[in-house]
Design a protein around this motif. Structure first.
Motif, PDB file in Angstrom:
ATOM      1  N   ASP A 124      57.955  16.245  -2.827  1.00  0.00           N
ATOM      2  CA  ASP A 124      57.620  14.840  -2.567  1.00  0.00           C
ATOM      3  C   ASP A 124      57.325  14.087  -3.867  1.00  0.00           C
ATOM      4  N   TYR A 125      56.507  14.654  -4.723  1.00  0.00           N
ATOM      5  CA  TYR A 125      56.154  13.964  -5.961  1.00  0.00           C
ATOM      6  C   TYR A 125      57.324  13.941  -6.947  1.00  0.00           C
ATOM      7  N   SER A 126      58.173  14.967  -6.907  1.00  0.00           N
ATOM      8  CA  SER A 126      59.359  14.940  -7.784  1.00  0.00           C
ATOM      9  C   SER A 126      60.314  13.833  -7.369  1.00  0.00           C
ATOM     10  N   GLN A 127      60.510  13.675  -6.055  1.00  0.00           N
ATOM     11  CA  GLN A 127      61.377  12.598  -5.580  1.00  0.00           C
ATOM     12  C   GLN A 127      60.776  11.227  -5.889  1.00  0.00           C
ATOM     13  N   ALA A 128      59.455  11.102  -5.727  1.00  0.00           N
ATOM     14  CA  ALA A 128      58.799   9.834  -6.041  1.00  0.00           C
ATOM     15  C   ALA A 128      58.916   9.512  -7.528  1.00  0.00           C
ATOM     16  N   TYR A 129      58.801  10.518  -8.383  1.00  0.00           N
ATOM     17  CA  TYR A 129      58.915  10.279  -9.822  1.00  0.00           C
ATOM     18  C   TYR A 129      60.337   9.876 -10.198  1.00  0.00           C
ATOM     19  N   ARG A 130      61.316  10.490  -9.555  1.00  0.00           N
ATOM     20  CA  ARG A 130      62.704  10.102  -9.837  1.00  0.00           C
ATOM     21  C   ARG A 130      62.992   8.678  -9.373  1.00  0.00           C
ATOM     22  N   ASP A 131      62.481   8.312  -8.190  1.00  0.00           N
ATOM     23  CA  ASP A 131      62.689   6.950  -7.694  1.00  0.00           C
ATOM     24  C   ASP A 131      61.995   5.925  -8.584  1.00  0.00           C
ATOM     25  N   LEU A 132      60.860   6.326  -9.146  1.00  0.00           N
ATOM     26  CA  LEU A 132      60.131   5.394 -10.002  1.00  0.00           C
ATOM     27  C   LEU A 132      60.840   5.182 -11.338  1.00  0.00           C
ATOM     28  N   MET A 133      61.557   6.188 -11.815  1.00  0.00           N
ATOM     29  CA  MET A 133      62.191   6.110 -13.121  1.00  0.00           C
ATOM     30  C   MET A 133      63.630   5.586 -13.090  1.00  0.00           C
ATOM     31  N   PRO A 137      65.730  -0.736  -6.968  1.00  0.00           N
ATOM     32  CA  PRO A 137      64.754  -1.326  -6.040  1.00  0.00           C
ATOM     33  C   PRO A 137      64.855  -0.790  -4.622  1.00  0.00           C
ATOM     34  N   SER A 138      65.965  -0.149  -4.268  1.00  0.00           N
ATOM     35  CA  SER A 138      66.122   0.372  -2.905  1.00  0.00           C
ATOM     36  C   SER A 138      65.451   1.739  -2.718  1.00  0.00           C
ATOM     37  N   THR A 139      65.098   2.400  -3.785  1.00  0.00           N
ATOM     38  CA  THR A 139      64.438   3.718  -3.683  1.00  0.00           C
ATOM     39  C   THR A 139      62.959   3.529  -4.014  1.00  0.00           C
ATOM     40  N   LYS A 140      62.161   3.621  -2.992  1.00  0.00           N
ATOM     41  CA  LYS A 140      60.711   3.411  -3.152  1.00  0.00           C
ATOM     42  C   LYS A 140      59.917   4.478  -2.408  1.00  0.00           C
ATOM     43  N   SER A 141      60.303   5.718  -2.566  1.00  0.00           N
ATOM     44  CA  SER A 141      59.570   6.787  -1.870  1.00  0.00           C
ATOM     45  C   SER A 141      58.154   6.953  -2.398  1.00  0.00           C
ATOM     46  N   TYR A 142      57.900   6.496  -3.602  1.00  0.00           N
ATOM     47  CA  TYR A 142      56.544   6.606  -4.161  1.00  0.00           C
ATOM     48  C   TYR A 142      55.549   5.722  -3.422  1.00  0.00           C
ATOM     49  N   MET A 143      56.051   4.693  -2.712  1.00  0.00           N
ATOM     50  CA  MET A 143      55.141   3.842  -1.949  1.00  0.00           C
ATOM     51  C   MET A 143      54.613   4.532  -0.692  1.00  0.00           C
ATOM     52  N   ASN A 144      55.177   5.666  -0.327  1.00  0.00           N
ATOM     53  CA  ASN A 144      54.689   6.401   0.847  1.00  0.00           C
ATOM     54  C   ASN A 144      53.319   7.035   0.605  1.00  0.00           C
ATOM     55  N   PHE A 145      52.918   7.119  -0.655  1.00  0.00           N
ATOM     56  CA  PHE A 145      51.617   7.692  -0.974  1.00  0.00           C
ATOM     57  C   PHE A 145      50.496   6.654  -0.901  1.00  0.00           C
ATOM     58  N   LYS A 151      50.915  -3.646  -1.910  1.00  0.00           N
ATOM     59  CA  LYS A 151      52.081  -4.302  -2.510  1.00  0.00           C
ATOM     60  C   LYS A 151      52.422  -3.639  -3.835  1.00  0.00           C
ATOM     61  N   GLU A 152      53.710  -3.457  -4.063  1.00  0.00           N
ATOM     62  CA  GLU A 152      54.164  -2.804  -5.281  1.00  0.00           C
ATOM     63  C   GLU A 152      53.827  -3.630  -6.523  1.00  0.00           C
ATOM     64  N   GLU A 153      53.799  -4.961  -6.382  1.00  0.00           N
ATOM     65  CA  GLU A 153      53.516  -5.816  -7.537  1.00  0.00           C
ATOM     66  C   GLU A 153      52.093  -5.642  -8.055  1.00  0.00           C
ATOM     67  N   SER A 154      51.202  -5.192  -7.153  1.00  0.00           N
ATOM     68  CA  SER A 154      49.802  -5.036  -7.562  1.00  0.00           C
ATOM     69  C   SER A 154      49.534  -3.719  -8.275  1.00  0.00           C
ATOM     70  N   LEU A 155      50.531  -2.865  -8.397  1.00  0.00           N
ATOM     71  CA  LEU A 155      50.353  -1.557  -9.025  1.00  0.00           C
ATOM     72  C   LEU A 155      50.817  -1.596 -10.475  1.00  0.00           C
ATOM     73  N   ASN A 156      50.076  -0.903 -11.304  1.00  0.00           N
ATOM     74  CA  ASN A 156      50.439  -0.765 -12.705  1.00  0.00           C
ATOM     75  C   ASN A 156      51.511   0.325 -12.815  1.00  0.00           C
ATOM     76  N   LEU A 160      51.134   4.349 -12.572  1.00  0.00           N
ATOM     77  CA  LEU A 160      51.810   5.017 -11.459  1.00  0.00           C
ATOM     78  C   LEU A 160      52.743   6.114 -11.973  1.00  0.00           C
ATOM     79  N   THR A 161      53.419   5.850 -13.074  1.00  0.00           N
ATOM     80  CA  THR A 161      54.311   6.863 -13.650  1.00  0.00           C
ATOM     81  C   THR A 161      53.532   8.079 -14.117  1.00  0.00           C
ATOM     82  N   ASN A 162      52.415   7.873 -14.755  1.00  0.00           N
ATOM     83  CA  ASN A 162      51.598   9.000 -15.226  1.00  0.00           C
ATOM     84  C   ASN A 162      51.033   9.818 -14.059  1.00  0.00           C
ATOM     85  N   VAL A 163      50.630   9.110 -13.005  1.00  0.00           N
ATOM     86  CA  VAL A 163      50.079   9.817 -11.836  1.00  0.00           C
ATOM     87  C   VAL A 163      51.146  10.677 -11.178  1.00  0.00           C
TER      88      VAL A 163
END
Length: 235
Positions: A124-133, A137-145, A151-156, A160-163
């Motif tokens: 799960d976290y590997s897929q979220a990290y790949r979507d983040l990098m 814009p269509s891949t946002k699996s990291y927002m499931n956490f 809102k995605e705009e409110s996140l640093n 988020l990448t480091n986490v």
């Protein structure tokens, strides 16, 4: 139940009259009851108990279930190792250490569950990290956490990448440790089976003794007698 077959002589006359034998011989007044069966039933046993009598049954060295041919159990260490290598826990069963089997099974079940759970979180976290990098814009699996109203705009994005990266590495490390522990437990089962079979007849009694006695020794440097005590500790 006690059964006996015997012949009992009775000193009674036949039909109340003496038996007539050959001339010059005494009259034989003995009668024989052939095949008389003496049987003790549960009712008779209760009557004997009421009378205060006790029936004592003795047995010889013959065992009706073949126990006289039983040999002392002597496990083979090599066979115990191979059975444990074939399947963890078989070596403990072969050594008749049945109480160790739940420990082995529980250990592998717990490590297997931990490995599977950490591997799922790693995916799960590997897929979220790949979507983040990937900047797609269509891949946002990291927002499931996060909660649905986040809102995605409110996140640093840097935070988020480091986490996501640290969580991915954390669960990968835990999964690898669980796999290493499974291999370690597998080896421990083999070693335990071998040692247990080797020490099957080892004397582990608490018979400890200490023998001591006075002694005389000669000092080679001064050529004098020395008085001392020598002792031996047996264990």
């Amino acid at each position: 139940m006690l059964v006996a077959l015997t012949l009992l002589p009775l000193k009674v006359s036949a039909q109340g009259e003496p038996m007539i034998g050959p001339p010059g011989e005494p009259v034989d007044t003995t009668q024989y009851l052939d095949g008389m069966i003496l049987m003790k039933t549960p009712l008779d046993i209760e009557e004997d108990e009421d009378d205060g009598e006790m029936t004592v049954v003795t047995a010889d060295d013959y065992h009706p279930y073949g126990l006289e041919n039983k040999k002392e159990f002597n496990p083979s260490p090599e066979r115990a190792v191979w059975m444990s290598a074939l399947f963890p826990g078989l070596g403990q069963i072969y050594n008749r250490r049945y109480w160790k089997l739940p420990i082995v099974v529980g250990g592998f079940m717990g490590l297997g569950y931990a490995t599977n759970w950490n591997n799922t979180m790693l995916k799960d976290y590997s897929q979220a990290y790949r979507d983040l990098m990937d900047n797609d814009p269509s891949t946002k699996s990291y927002m499931n956490f996060f909660p649905p109203n986040t809102k995605e705009e409110s996140l640093n994005k840097t935070w988020l990448t480091n986490v996501m990266k640290s969580r991915r590495d954390f669960y990968r490390r835990n999964r690898d440790l669980c796999i290493i522990c499974c291999v370690g437990l597998y080896i421990v089962c083999m070693v335990d089976a071998y040692v247990d079979a080797s020490l099957a007849h080892f004397d582990i009694s608490t018979d400890l003794s200490l023998d001591w006695s006075p002694s005389l020794t000669v000092d080679p440097a001064f050529r004098k007698l020395n008085v001392g005590i020598q002792w031996a500790f047996n264990f």
